[in-house]
Design a protein around this motif. Structure first.
Motif, PDB file in Angstrom:
ATOM      1  N   PHE A  85       0.832  -1.204   0.000  1.00 59.93           N
ATOM      2  CA  PHE A  85       0.000   0.000   0.000  1.00 59.93           C
ATOM      3  C   PHE A  85       0.869   1.257   0.000  1.00 59.93           C
ATOM      4  O   PHE A  85       0.571   2.233  -0.693  1.00 59.93           O
ATOM      5  N   SER A 116       0.060   3.601  -3.099  1.00 56.41           N
ATOM      6  CA  SER A 116      -0.591   4.901  -2.930  1.00 56.41           C
ATOM      7  C   SER A 116       0.164   5.988  -3.686  1.00 56.41           C
ATOM      8  O   SER A 116      -0.437   6.807  -4.378  1.00 56.41           O
ATOM      9  N   GLY A 131      -1.988   5.031   6.009  1.00 54.03           N
ATOM     10  CA  GLY A 131      -3.272   4.990   5.318  1.00 54.03           C
ATOM     11  C   GLY A 131      -4.240   5.996   5.912  1.00 54.03           C
ATOM     12  O   GLY A 131      -4.871   6.779   5.193  1.00 54.03           O
ATOM     13  N   PHE A 159      -5.553   0.826  -1.390  1.00 55.20           N
ATOM     14  CA  PHE A 159      -5.570   0.277  -0.038  1.00 55.20           C
ATOM     15  C   PHE A 159      -6.168  -1.131  -0.026  1.00 55.20           C
ATOM     16  O   PHE A 159      -5.516  -2.095   0.395  1.00 55.20           O
ATOM     17  N   ALA A 183      -4.129  -3.568  -2.165  1.00 56.27           N
ATOM     18  CA  ALA A 183      -2.875  -3.989  -1.537  1.00 56.27           C
ATOM     19  C   ALA A 183      -3.137  -5.076  -0.502  1.00 56.27           C
ATOM     20  O   ALA A 183      -2.422  -6.079  -0.440  1.00 56.27           O
TER      21      ALA A 183
END
Lengths: 335, 351
Positions: free
Chosen positions: A49, A53, A183, A272, A275
């Protein structure tokens, strides 16, 4: 060329498999074991992630495919290891070097190469960033040598946590915590701040944002550097559990691409969930698929098919997702 | 006035001697004379090096059909090289040395895989297409790694080269001319194909697929056919590769090989017939030059010979940023400009 490159790929693939730690073919499947593998999957997922991202933001806003994102991850790991060893095992120094170093490197790469590619087609972007990968792989080999570089987790995270009678490394818990924190942080930044608003606006219509008087060039550079720093953070966190060596970025890059495509290109939310799905499916599949197949197939067949199928699992998943939803699981909603 | 130009579309232009044609002829004739040169210079190594170049040229020409004429950026064509190589390797491992059988098996498997993969990847376009083709190639790469019986990670030496009956491929020169003949045949076939209706539709899809679909062309079918055809050319190149090295390994389908194929195509000239051949020759010769460069400064030579991949990386970035049309593409574009200017001048005189 193929021989040298594939040597890296093989070595890092092996390192990656080692990354998934714990027993290869468990005799019996216990709750603790399943939990361990789920956590391993979660840990791989949050690392992915961190990379996905940044990559998906860069794509969403600048419409640039940056294959060198894996190289930034590798550079992050090398910066971390170098600082770790230079400052007598200080993880803090490693963190500063990895995140700061990749941030600066991201700025330089964006200004020198990427920014000239924004208006070019994807093919040129793929090629130029492919060239950058070859370059960075050789640069680290030149500076740090062909052997892998060592670094360790901070002292207070070297222990294990008891998990239903199975010891689980606390450093891996730390990785999961860092990933989830990033996150959450990204969510707040993107949905609750002015910069985040500009990023969202830039993703849906860059011309309009620029016409409204926003310095889109500055925004691009900021986003790229932010993505690079996240890649560096991933490199730092992965440093103690994988072997830091030339070419370590490519297998991870390819997993990241799978994540982005599965989740929906340009979408942080997709990155997110994608992943986590890819991380867990890959890890759990590798751990249990061979055992599971043995229940249905003959031992020799299962032994041959199991590992092959396990390593292909995420690609099959991606193909299935694309066959059903070509835009990915969580496509960006415009307007 | 546009009239002279319009006429020249209807009536095929006479074959004139232009710089791109001279370049193409010299390149192909030059490649044809390599074994003679190697024999005279007593450097048999040259034949092996140039067989490699021909094989990659063949694969790049195949890739160019989708990449250059169809604007489908496939980052996974190394997969088909691998299928060709593994067809030879696996059959040879089981004692089947008959080249025709190997060819049939390779083409059949290659066509099936290309059909299935193509049907999925062509549902996407742009960025997603690039990534998915890459992911499929990785999938096959890991499949090859897990084939322990056939060498797994380490690869598998072949018992011998393919036996096509009549030609003895154990002779390096024979293998060279086989690759050369195949390259020429594919060039001629593609040259006709891209000017035929099929190629026109494919090029139409490149510039505006929606319009082609509106005109009633089943664009997906055309693109899929092109994808499979280009894959099959790469399968044949893979077979030659296994024969050249007498060895198969997953590294033939490493993703860097797919990248290199794209580099060759772009370096030579995207969407030109001869471009990929020029690109493959140029890239492999540059690699060879960097890895054995002797400047007379020992420490610098050492660095360059060990880390030449870094130079290749910078070279690729340079090609993309500066040499946008590629070596041969540049000649073609220059010629087109000159012709346009001449047509304009002629139109001016008529007026």
């Amino acid at each position: 060329l193929p021989s040298a490159a594939s040597r890296d790929q093989r070595a890092t693939a092996a390192a990656n498999a080692a990354n998934a730690a714990t027993p290869a073919t468990p005799a019996t499947v216990t709750t603790g074991l399943v939990l361990t593998q789920l956590l391993n999957g979660l840990q791989l997922g949050v690392l992915l992630f961190l990379l996905a991202s940044g990559l998906t933001l860069v794509f969403g806003i600048m419409s640039v495919v940056n294959l060198a994102h894996g190289s930034l991850y590798m550079m992050g790991a090398y910066f971390a290891a170098a600082a770790f060893n230079a400052f007598g095992g200080s993880f803090l120094a490693a963190a500063v070097a990895a995140v700061g170093g990749t941030l600066l490197l991201g700025l330089v790469v964006e200004r020198l190469v990427l920014s000239t590619l924004y208006r070019r087609d994807h093919l040129d972007q793929v090629l130029a960033t492919f060239g950058l990968i070859l370059f960075f792989n050789e640069v680290v080999r030149f500076i740090w040598g062909p052997a892998s570089v060592y670094m360790n987790a901070p002292e207070w995270l070297r222990g294990t946590v008891d998990l239903f009678g199975l010891p689980y490394p606390s450093y891996r818990f730390a990785i999961i915590a860092v990933g989830l924190a990033v996150g959450a942080g990204l969510y707040v930044v993107i949905h609750r701040t002015r910069v985040g608003m500009l990023i969202r606006a830039g993703a849906s219509n860059p011309e309009m944002v620029s016409a409204l008087g926003v310095n889109i060039r500055g925004l691009n550079t900021t986003v790229f550097a932010l993505g690079a720093a996240l890649a560096g953070l991933a490199g730092l966190m992965a440093g103690p559990i994988v072997s830091v060596q030339s070419g370590m970025g490519e297998p991870v890059l390819i997993l990241t691409l799978v994540v982005i495509v599965t989740g929906g290109i340009g979408s942080i939310r997709g990155a997110f969930y994608g992943a986590l799905i890819v991380g867990i499916v890959d890890t759990v599949g590798r751990a249990f698929l061979p055992t599971l197949l043995r229940e249905f197939l003959e031992r020799s067949v299962a032994q041959a098919v199991g590992p092959a199928l396990a390593s292909m699992l995420i690609y099959l998943l991606m193909a299935a997702v694309l066959a059903l939803k070509p835009q990915g699981l969580f496509p960006v909603r415009h307007g | 006035m546009a009239e002279p130009a319009a006429v020249s579309v209807l009536v095929p232009a006479p074959r004139r001697i232009t710089p791109p044609r001279v370049f193409a002829a010299l390149l192909l004739i030059g490649l044809g004379l390599v074994p003679l040169w190697a024999h005279l210079a007593d450097e048999p190594f040259l034949v092996t090096l140039f067989t490699r170049i021909l094989i990659f040229a063949l694969a790049a020409v195949g890739l160019n059909l989708v990449l250059g004429f169809g604007a489908m950026v496939s980052f996974g064509h190394a997969m088909y090289l691998g299928i060709g190589a593994y067809a030879v390797g696996i059959l040879s491992f089981h004692g089947v040395d008959n080249g025709w059988l190997q060819l049939a098996a390779a083409l059949a498997v290659g066509a099936l895989v290309a059909l299935a993969v193509g049907a999925i990847v062509l549902r996407t376009s742009g960025m997603a297409f690039i990534m998915i083709t890459l992911a499929f190639a990785q999938m096959l790469y890991f499949l090859a790694v897990s084939l322990r019986d056939y060498g797994g990670d380490d690869g598998l030496p072949l018992n011998g080269r393919s036996d096509f009956g009549g030609i003895d491929l154990n002779d390096n020169t024979a293998l060279y001319y086989l690759a050369y003949a195949l390259l020429l045949a594919v060039l001629v076939a593609f040259g006709r194909l891209i000017d035929a209706r099929f190629g026109m539709v494919l090029r139409g899809c490149k510039s505006n697929e929606r319009r082609m679909a509106t005109l009633g062309f089943p664009t997906l079918r055309y693109k899929l056919s092109a994808y499979v055809l280009s894959a099959l050319v790469c399968v044949v190149a893979g077979m030659l590769m296994a024969n050249l090295t007498r060895f198969i390994a997953p590294s033939y389908m490493a993703w860097t090989v797919s990248g290199e194929l794209i580099v060759m195509t772009v370096l030579g000239g995207l969407g030109t017939l001869i471009g990929p051949v020029a690109g493959a020759t140029a890239l492999l010769l540059v690699e060879e030059a960097f890895s054995s460069l002797k400047l007379g400064v020992p420490w610098l030579d050492d660095i360059i010979n060990q880390h030449w991949l870094a130079l290749i990386g910078l070279f690729i970035v340079f090609v993309v940023l500066v040499l946008k049309q590629g070596v041969y593409g540049w000649l073609v574009v220059r010629e087109q400009r000159r012709e346009a200017a001449a047509a304009q001048a002629a139109a001016g005189e008529v007026r």
